[in-house]
Write a protein that holds these residues in place. Structure first.
Motif, mmCIF file in Angstrom:
data_model
loop_
_atom_site.group_PDB
_atom_site.id
_atom_site.type_symbol
_atom_site.label_atom_id
_atom_site.label_comp_id
_atom_site.label_asym_id
_atom_site.label_seq_id
_atom_site.Cartn_x
_atom_site.Cartn_y
_atom_site.Cartn_z
ATOM 1 N N ASN A 1 10.645 28.175 6.706
ATOM 2 C CA ASN A 1 11.529 28.234 7.875
ATOM 3 C C ASN A 1 12.943 27.767 7.558
ATOM 4 N N GLY A 2 13.215 27.516 6.287
ATOM 5 C CA GLY A 2 14.574 27.225 5.851
ATOM 6 C C GLY A 2 15.125 25.889 6.296
ATOM 7 N N SER A 3 14.271 24.908 6.444
ATOM 8 C CA SER A 3 14.742 23.592 6.869
ATOM 9 C C SER A 3 15.512 22.910 5.742
ATOM 10 N N GLU A 4 16.359 21.965 6.118
ATOM 11 C CA GLU A 4 17.160 21.253 5.142
ATOM 12 C C GLU A 4 16.280 20.386 4.248
ATOM 13 N N GLN A 5 16.793 20.094 3.066
ATOM 14 C CA GLN A 5 16.052 19.308 2.086
ATOM 15 C C GLN A 5 15.694 17.921 2.634
ATOM 16 N N MET A 6 16.622 17.307 3.357
ATOM 17 C CA MET A 6 16.369 15.975 3.892
ATOM 18 C C MET A 6 15.209 15.997 4.883
ATOM 19 N N PHE A 7 15.145 17.042 5.711
ATOM 20 C CA PHE A 7 14.047 17.121 6.676
ATOM 21 C C PHE A 7 12.724 17.345 5.958
ATOM 22 N N ARG A 8 12.715 18.126 4.895
ATOM 23 C CA ARG A 8 11.482 18.352 4.145
ATOM 24 C C ARG A 8 10.953 17.047 3.561
ATOM 25 N N GLU A 9 11.892 16.184 3.125
ATOM 26 C CA GLU A 9 11.471 14.888 2.593
ATOM 27 C C GLU A 9 10.876 13.999 3.691
ATOM 28 N N ILE A 10 11.485 14.027 4.864
ATOM 29 C CA ILE A 10 10.956 13.243 5.981
ATOM 30 C C ILE A 10 9.597 13.775 6.399
ATOM 31 N N PHE A 11 9.475 15.100 6.413
ATOM 32 C CA PHE A 11 8.211 15.709 6.814
ATOM 33 C C PHE A 11 7.087 15.341 5.843
ATOM 34 N N SER A 12 7.410 15.252 4.559
ATOM 35 C CA SER A 12 6.411 14.842 3.568
ATOM 36 C C SER A 12 5.924 13.425 3.832
#
Length: 548
Positions: free
Chosen positions: A158-169
């Protein structure tokens, strides 16, 4: 079109083959239904060993249907779990026409019925909407966990920002409180405009199924993803091709199952007949662990014992009959963990919830054991499914005999020798452990006349069922004798001996480890010390252990 056009005789050959397996294996079962045109629609099959394994290790079940490598491009559903060696064990197979709610529901209902109506406590899938609906319908009490890997992939696509992907992890894997997760989600929603994204709204609605904060006290035997299912699919590729018919598929899947079971034999032999080198300074506890746990679990327990050296003592105080220990981990100043210990009954409660999640004591509990000079791990902390004797020895003997018979070893004619006699009834052909006269006395209503009752072939409209002969009564009698012996050894009470082996989870074992229901003051104390302002433990005290 390709899935529905089955070659003449192909489905019949597969059904006849499974009927032959059911005749040879008394506990094997298979079920199928037909389309309006009389073609094979769906099929579910399982052998006797898988049914037995489910009774011991069916508390957590994972399945997916991504593998479609067969002549008709039909989705293959593989039901799997984890045994006491933390290895993959297969509970059964299914072949579906389409991935719809109706067909998944049919498959899960048959799984539940074939497994003696014992539902799992945790179900792990890849997050397909049809699966979610079917699981909720068939297993309403089970916790449905979504695959973390698929969720991460969805966020990336879904093309989320890198920072959000880290938070999601972090939300997927890091242990945190629910309040902290909700606070971080609100912050991320404002920063990344998640309120305007449909996929983010759907993810938040399903947070109970994937967020670590909501699953931190759920016993999932290490399952966070369906990677084991993907591993099975990768292994299946060695045995199946797109040219294989249904009967070829069934036969080759048996080879896959045999390989997994051979790995279990090796792991069980290692756990029973080898001794590791003791390296920790808590020798008595380490020796206790190696005598009760399988080798795979012992190595994890050993890491927790080693981690005791990294804990600092903060305080110790007595509240009523309970000792309250407060510790902190080296390098994390001020992050205290509270552990409760009741000396008279050897009851433990820890704020980290590691035992509820993993099924064996945490480093904080071992720290308290060291301070209290305990020589053994309390029995209430030893989960049955992680023991090296979790399964009855008869089950391994039965598998060994089956393996020998499948190799086709010839029987030597004219070979003479003294036949072994049962020391109980003095008859040949069996031992004291398998003697019917001995086992039937432990069950009410047991009758030798009913032992060889045959189960007829059941045909319900478009649904077909075929089984072996007289397997339920014999399996229950053996299981009841084993359960009775285990209770004598561990001083536990089992309500009913007429059922098959009990599926227990860390949650149900933890219920048994809690104090008596009447001691309400203790529950209020525990709830206040471990979860200030919360009443989760107080509410749990009314739960009755599932030992039916």
């Amino acid at each position: 079109m390709r899935r529905s056009k089955i070659a003449d005789g192909d489905s019949n050959a597969a059904i006849v083959y499974l009927e032959g397996k059911a005749a040879a294996d008394p506990m094997a079962m298979a079920r199928y239904n037909l389309t309006e045109d009389g073609m094979l629609a769906n099929m579910f099959w399982v052998d006797g060993i898988s049914r037995v394994d489910y009774q011991y290790f069916g508390d957590v079940v994972a399945f997916d249907s991504t593998y479609k490598k067969n002549k008709y491009n039909r989705p293959l559903v593989i039901f799997s779990g984890s045994n006491n060696h933390k290895q993959t064990t297969i509970f059964g197979f299914g072949l579906v026409l389409n991935e719809t709610i109706t067909l998944y529901t049919w498959m899960l209902e048959n799984l539940l019925e074939v497994m003696c109506n014992k539902p799992p406590s945790i179900v792990v899938t890849d997050g397909d909407d049809a699966m979610i609906t079917a699981v909720k319908k068939v297993f309403p009490e089970a916790t449905h966990r979504l695959c973390a890997w698929h969720l991460q992939k969805n966020v990336t696509s879904n093309g989320s920002e890198q920072m959000f992907r880290e938070i999601f992890s972090k939300w997927l894997y890091v242990d945190m409180e629910v309040d902290k997760f909700e606070f971080q989600w609100d912050q991320a929603a404002n920063e990344y405009d998640l309120h305007k994204k449909c996929w983010a709204t759907q993810m938040y609605e399903k947070r109970y199924m994937w967020a670590s904060a909501y699953l931190r006290d759920k016993f999932c035997v290490g399952y966070r993803t369906t990677s084991r299912c993907e591993g099975i699919n990768s292994h299946v590729k060695k045995f199946l091709t797109s040219r294989h018919s249904i009967v070829d598929l069934v036969q080759n899947l048996e080879l896959v199952v045999h390989e997994y079971r051979n790995n279990e034999f090796v792991a069980q032999f290692t756990s029973m007949y080898s001794t590791p080198v003791f390296t920790t300074y808590l020798d008595p506890i380490e020796k206790c662990a190696v005598t009760v746990y399988t080798r795979a679990i012992f190595m994890q327990v050993k890491r927790e014992i080693d981690s005791v050296g990294g804990l600092n003592f903060v305080s110790k105080r007595r509240v009523s009959t309970t000792m309250v220990y407060t510790t902190e981990e080296y390098g994390h100043l001020g992050q205290n963990v509270v552990t409760l210990f009741e000396n008279n009954s050897l009851k433990f409660e820890c704020q980290c919830r590691f035992w509820e999640k993993e099924g064996f004591p945490c480093k904080h509990m071992f720290f308290v054991m060291k301070h209290e000079h305990l020589k053994d791990i309390p029995r209430r902390l030893i989960l049955k499914r992680w023991r090296r004797d979790a399964k009855a020895i008869d089950e391994y003997e039965g598998r060994s005999n089956e393996s020998l018979s499948e190799r086709g070893a010839p029987r030597l004619r004219g070979q003479k020798g003294k036949k072994r006699r049962c020391t109980n009834c003095k008859k040949t052909g069996h031992t004291k452990r398998r003697c019917l006269q001995r086992n039937t006395s432990s069950l009410k209503g047991g009758s030798e006349d009913n032992e060889d009752d045959e189960e007829s072939v059941v045909r319900l409209a478009d649904e077909k069922v075929f089984t072996g002969k007289g397997h339920l009564r014999r399996s229950k009698r053996r299981a009841a004798a084993k359960v009775k012996q285990d209770n004598v050894d561990t001083n536990e009470t089992v309500v009913a001996l007429s059922t098959e082996p009990i599926i227990r989870t860390a949650q149900s074992e933890n219920v048994i480890s809690w104090p008596d229901v009447g001691s309400s003051h203790y529950h209020e104390l525990v709830g206040h010390l471990l979860c200030p302002g919360a009443s989760t433990i107080t509410a749990k005290r009314d739960i009755t252990p599932s030992v039916t």
